[in-house]
Scaffold this motif. Structure first.
Motif, PDB file in Angstrom:
ATOM      1  N   GLN A 413       0.833  -1.203   0.000  1.00  0.00           N
ATOM      2  CA  GLN A 413       0.000   0.000   0.000  1.00  0.00           C
ATOM      3  C   GLN A 413       0.864   1.247   0.000  1.00  0.00           C
ATOM      4  N   TYR A 414       1.956   1.217   0.768  1.00  0.00           N
ATOM      5  CA  TYR A 414       2.836   2.379   0.857  1.00  0.00           C
ATOM      6  C   TYR A 414       3.431   2.723  -0.503  1.00  0.00           C
ATOM      7  N   SER A 415       3.880   1.711  -1.257  1.00  0.00           N
ATOM      8  CA  SER A 415       4.505   1.987  -2.548  1.00  0.00           C
ATOM      9  C   SER A 415       3.484   2.535  -3.533  1.00  0.00           C
ATOM     10  N   ARG A 416       2.249   2.051  -3.469  1.00  0.00           N
ATOM     11  CA  ARG A 416       1.220   2.582  -4.378  1.00  0.00           C
ATOM     12  C   ARG A 416       0.869   4.017  -4.031  1.00  0.00           C
ATOM     13  N   VAL A 417       0.834   4.336  -2.736  1.00  0.00           N
ATOM     14  CA  VAL A 417       0.533   5.709  -2.335  1.00  0.00           C
ATOM     15  C   VAL A 417       1.675   6.641  -2.710  1.00  0.00           C
ATOM     16  N   SER A 418       2.909   6.228  -2.433  1.00  0.00           N
ATOM     17  CA  SER A 418       4.053   7.134  -2.548  1.00  0.00           C
ATOM     18  C   SER A 418       4.723   7.132  -3.910  1.00  0.00           C
ATOM     19  N   PHE A 419       4.640   6.019  -4.641  1.00  0.00           N
ATOM     20  CA  PHE A 419       5.432   5.907  -5.863  1.00  0.00           C
ATOM     21  C   PHE A 419       4.592   5.641  -7.109  1.00  0.00           C
ATOM     22  N   SER A 420       3.303   5.866  -7.022  1.00  0.00           N
ATOM     23  CA  SER A 420       2.447   5.730  -8.200  1.00  0.00           C
ATOM     24  C   SER A 420       1.477   6.903  -8.233  1.00  0.00           C
ATOM     25  N   ASN A 421       0.711   6.964  -9.319  1.00  0.00           N
ATOM     26  CA  ASN A 421      -0.328   7.983  -9.449  1.00  0.00           C
ATOM     27  C   ASN A 421      -1.716   7.348  -9.470  1.00  0.00           C
ATOM     28  N   MET A 422      -1.801   6.110  -8.992  1.00  0.00           N
ATOM     29  CA  MET A 422      -3.090   5.445  -8.870  1.00  0.00           C
ATOM     30  C   MET A 422      -3.974   6.226  -7.900  1.00  0.00           C
ATOM     31  N   ARG A 423      -5.245   6.322  -8.203  1.00  0.00           N
ATOM     32  CA  ARG A 423      -6.151   7.033  -7.302  1.00  0.00           C
ATOM     33  C   ARG A 423      -6.091   6.426  -5.905  1.00  0.00           C
ATOM     34  N   TYR A 424      -6.131   7.276  -4.883  1.00  0.00           N
ATOM     35  CA  TYR A 424      -6.051   6.789  -3.512  1.00  0.00           C
ATOM     36  C   TYR A 424      -7.144   5.760  -3.219  1.00  0.00           C
ATOM     37  N   SER A 425      -8.348   5.996  -3.714  1.00  0.00           N
ATOM     38  CA  SER A 425      -9.456   5.067  -3.455  1.00  0.00           C
ATOM     39  C   SER A 425      -9.179   3.705  -4.089  1.00  0.00           C
ATOM     40  N   GLN A 426      -8.532   3.688  -5.245  1.00  0.00           N
ATOM     41  CA  GLN A 426      -8.181   2.420  -5.887  1.00  0.00           C
ATOM     42  C   GLN A 426      -7.040   1.725  -5.149  1.00  0.00           C
ATOM     43  N   VAL A 427      -6.122   2.502  -4.590  1.00  0.00           N
ATOM     44  CA  VAL A 427      -5.038   1.931  -3.785  1.00  0.00           C
ATOM     45  C   VAL A 427      -5.621   1.126  -2.619  1.00  0.00           C
ATOM     46  N   VAL A 428      -6.588   1.703  -1.937  1.00  0.00           N
ATOM     47  CA  VAL A 428      -7.197   1.032  -0.790  1.00  0.00           C
ATOM     48  C   VAL A 428      -7.909  -0.243  -1.228  1.00  0.00           C
ATOM     49  N   GLN A 429      -8.601  -0.210  -2.369  1.00  0.00           N
ATOM     50  CA  GLN A 429      -9.293  -1.399  -2.846  1.00  0.00           C
ATOM     51  C   GLN A 429      -8.297  -2.511  -3.166  1.00  0.00           C
ATOM     52  N   HIS A 430      -7.201  -2.183  -3.831  1.00  0.00           N
ATOM     53  CA  HIS A 430      -6.159  -3.173  -4.116  1.00  0.00           C
ATOM     54  C   HIS A 430      -5.588  -3.752  -2.822  1.00  0.00           C
ATOM     55  N   SER A 431      -5.355  -2.885  -1.842  1.00  0.00           N
ATOM     56  CA  SER A 431      -4.775  -3.331  -0.574  1.00  0.00           C
ATOM     57  C   SER A 431      -5.716  -4.267   0.162  1.00  0.00           C
ATOM     58  N   ARG A 432      -7.019  -3.976   0.120  1.00  0.00           N
ATOM     59  CA  ARG A 432      -7.992  -4.862   0.767  1.00  0.00           C
ATOM     60  C   ARG A 432      -8.007  -6.233   0.102  1.00  0.00           C
ATOM     61  N   ASN A 433      -7.959  -6.238  -1.221  1.00  0.00           N
ATOM     62  CA  ASN A 433      -7.951  -7.514  -1.936  1.00  0.00           C
ATOM     63  C   ASN A 433      -6.692  -8.320  -1.598  1.00  0.00           C
ATOM     64  N   GLN A 434      -5.552  -7.637  -1.585  1.00  0.00           N
ATOM     65  CA  GLN A 434      -4.302  -8.325  -1.262  1.00  0.00           C
ATOM     66  C   GLN A 434      -4.306  -8.845   0.170  1.00  0.00           C
ATOM     67  N   LYS A 435      -4.887  -8.074   1.070  1.00  0.00           N
ATOM     68  CA  LYS A 435      -4.926  -8.498   2.471  1.00  0.00           C
ATOM     69  C   LYS A 435      -5.750  -9.766   2.631  1.00  0.00           C
ATOM     70  N   ARG A 436      -6.872  -9.854   1.902  1.00  0.00           N
ATOM     71  CA  ARG A 436      -7.693 -11.063   1.973  1.00  0.00           C
ATOM     72  C   ARG A 436      -6.926 -12.268   1.438  1.00  0.00           C
ATOM     73  N   ILE A 437      -6.244 -12.071   0.310  1.00  0.00           N
ATOM     74  CA  ILE A 437      -5.481 -13.178  -0.280  1.00  0.00           C
ATOM     75  C   ILE A 437      -4.343 -13.594   0.644  1.00  0.00           C
ATOM     76  N   LEU A 438      -3.617 -12.620   1.155  1.00  0.00           N
ATOM     77  CA  LEU A 438      -2.467 -12.912   2.016  1.00  0.00           C
ATOM     78  C   LEU A 438      -2.906 -13.576   3.311  1.00  0.00           C
ATOM     79  N   SER A 439      -4.021 -13.119   3.874  1.00  0.00           N
ATOM     80  CA  SER A 439      -4.535 -13.734   5.113  1.00  0.00           C
ATOM     81  C   SER A 439      -4.922 -15.180   4.858  1.00  0.00           C
TER      82      SER A 439
END
Length: 477
Positions: A413-439
């Motif tokens: 999530q940090y790299s998407r926020v700091s080193f990309s131009n992806m919309r913040y709302s999309q960053v959070v959605q990606h992070s939630r999906n990754q968290k579910r998969i990783l968990s």
């Protein structure tokens, strides 16, 4: 915007960038600033301190890049110092000092430390060179009528003998409010727009300190890190300056500051020695105490509002629209990104400013609220989680997936926020999906580990049963 008159209220980095965008589109731009010329070292900031050093990252850089002037971008970047990661300062269980570097990104991308004054100076010098831009300092916005597009400013003139300040009336086609968390533009806009508004002070105060260079004139600690001394409910951070000093900030609960203000000087030094190891080697104890007493103890504010505009006459950007706590280093970056998004909408609807501003509000409100929430959450990470084994494990797994399996599209999530131009709302959605998969992956691994011997026997039995029914085309040996 050719020939239109654009008023920018606020001459900070975000307001200055907005003025640059408007000027290159042919508008006649006037910038109004409450304070004296921000390039003067004697100008007192609104919060009576230098401010927390800024971290310039991709979103801010992209905002500058999209202004279309490579020389201006290079001039800004020349004022920055790369910070490749965090340096975590702690004590081991035996009391020994410990330093641990945590890189921001597996691909080598980094944040940049920049002094707000130096950044402002570059942008204002450039604005002053443009023929269609005028700068007005010591002009306080006192009123506006956004239906007839008129604004009024009170002029501070110390040479005047009149008891009443002079007031000027200004007409405009579009006003851009970039005048900070306590925005006059927003205040007057709310008289016209049906605005939802939320202001929140968190239970935290901050005090600024300066760590000087060494006697030999070098940096006292590593210049290419953001230094953190985490202490659970409070912390100390340090960011490098070009003059080889560090701007440092002590963050803590209101109750802690109140107690330290009342107790003897030794209480402050005891707390720093216990929780911020090695700090008094770089800032003399007497200087620590005097800076704590001399520098103000300031609050942190979180502001959300919607909409960010009214009709076709006014729009707010930066802290005026979305003030946030500084713990993700995104305040200025989000503000500069807002400028880029705003003018992309104005370019998309060149003959319908009202539609452009409405489209901007719809997109930007969601993202502004998202990053404000992320910034609040990152305070917990910086002052506590960075030393947690679980945090380190998750960071290692996510960064390994990003580095060694790029086709998965995995990123922290940090790299998407700091080193990309992806919309913040999309960053959070990606992070939630990754968290579910990783968990799910970790739970499966844990279950397999817990039932290892039994699972191995069961799998061997299944394999043996299957092998009996297999007809091999070659002789078995």
């Amino acid at each position: 915007m050719e020939g239109k008159k654009v008023l920018v209220v606020g001459a900070g980095p975000v307001g200055s960038l907005a003025a640059i965008y408007a000027s290159i589109r042919g508008a006649d731009v006037e910038v109004y600033e409450l304070r004296n010329d921000l390039r003067n070292i004697d100008t007192t900031p609104l919060n009576f301190t230098k401010s927390i050093n800024l971290a310039l990252s991709e979103r801010g850089i992209n905002g500058l890049r999209s202004a279309g002037n490579p020389e201006l971008l290079e001039a800004v970047l020349a004022q920055t110092i790369p910070m490749h990661g965090r340096m975590i300062h702690t004590r081991s269980p035996t009391g020994a000092r410990s330093e641990q570097s945590q890189l921001y990104d597996v691909h080598g991308r980094f944040q940049r430390s920049v002094d707000r004054g130096a950044l402002n100076r570059v942008l204002l010098d450039y604005l002053e060179s443009l023929p269609n831009v005028k700068l007005f300092f010591q002009h306080k916005m006192t009123g506006a009528d956004f239906r007839v597009k008129k604004a009024w400013f009170e002029v501070s003139d110390r040479s005047s003998t009149s008891d009443r300040p002079k007031e000027v009336e200004v007409n405009f086609d579009l006003m851009i409010g970039a005048d900070g968390a306590h925005s006059a533009t927003r205040y007057h806009m709310m008289k016209f727009a049906r605005t939802d508004y939320l202001q929140e002070y968190i239970d935290c105060l901050w005090c600024e300190f300066t760590m000087p260079p060494t006697e030999s004139g070098d940096f006292a600690i590593s210049p290419n890190h953001l230094h953190i001394w985490p202490a659970g409910s409070f912390m100390f951070i340090a960011l490098p300056n070009l003059d080889k000093s560090f701007v440092c900030t002590f963050f803590g609960p209101v109750e802690l500051f109140s107690r330290l203000e009342k107790e003897p000087d030794s209480a402050l030094l005891d707390l720093f020695d216990k929780y911020f190891p090695g700090l008094t080697d770089h800032i003399k104890p007497g200087d620590l105490v005097s800076q704590f007493k001399r520098n103000p103890h300031l609050p942190l504010i979180n502001i959300k509002c919607s909409p960010h505009h009214f009709h076709d006459s006014v729009v707010i950007v930066g802290d005026a629209a979305h003030a946030m706590v500084p713990f993700y280093g995104q305040g200025m970056n989000a503000g500069m990104e807002s400028v880029r998004v705003l003018f992309s909408k104005l370019d998309q609807f060149p003959n319908n400013t009202a539609e452009a501003l409405a489209s901007y509000t719809i997109e930007r409100t969601e993202d502004a609220h998202t990053i404000a929430d992320l910034a609040l959450g990152n305070y917990q990470e910086m002052r506590h989680s960075v030393t947690s084994p679980l945090y380190k494990l998750r960071k290692f797994v996510e960064e390994s997936l990003d580095k060694y399996f790029p086709s998965l599209g995995w990123a922290t999530q940090y790299s998407r926020v700091s080193f990309s131009n992806m919309r913040y709302s999309q960053v959070v959605q990606h992070s939630r999906n990754q968290k579910r998969i990783l968990s799910g992956m970790l739970l499966a691994l844990a279950a397999l580990a817990a039932s290892g011997p039994a699972a191995a026997i069961y799998l061997f039995a299944i394999r043996s049963r299957l092998m009996k029914n297999v007809k091999f085309p070659w002789p078995r040996r």
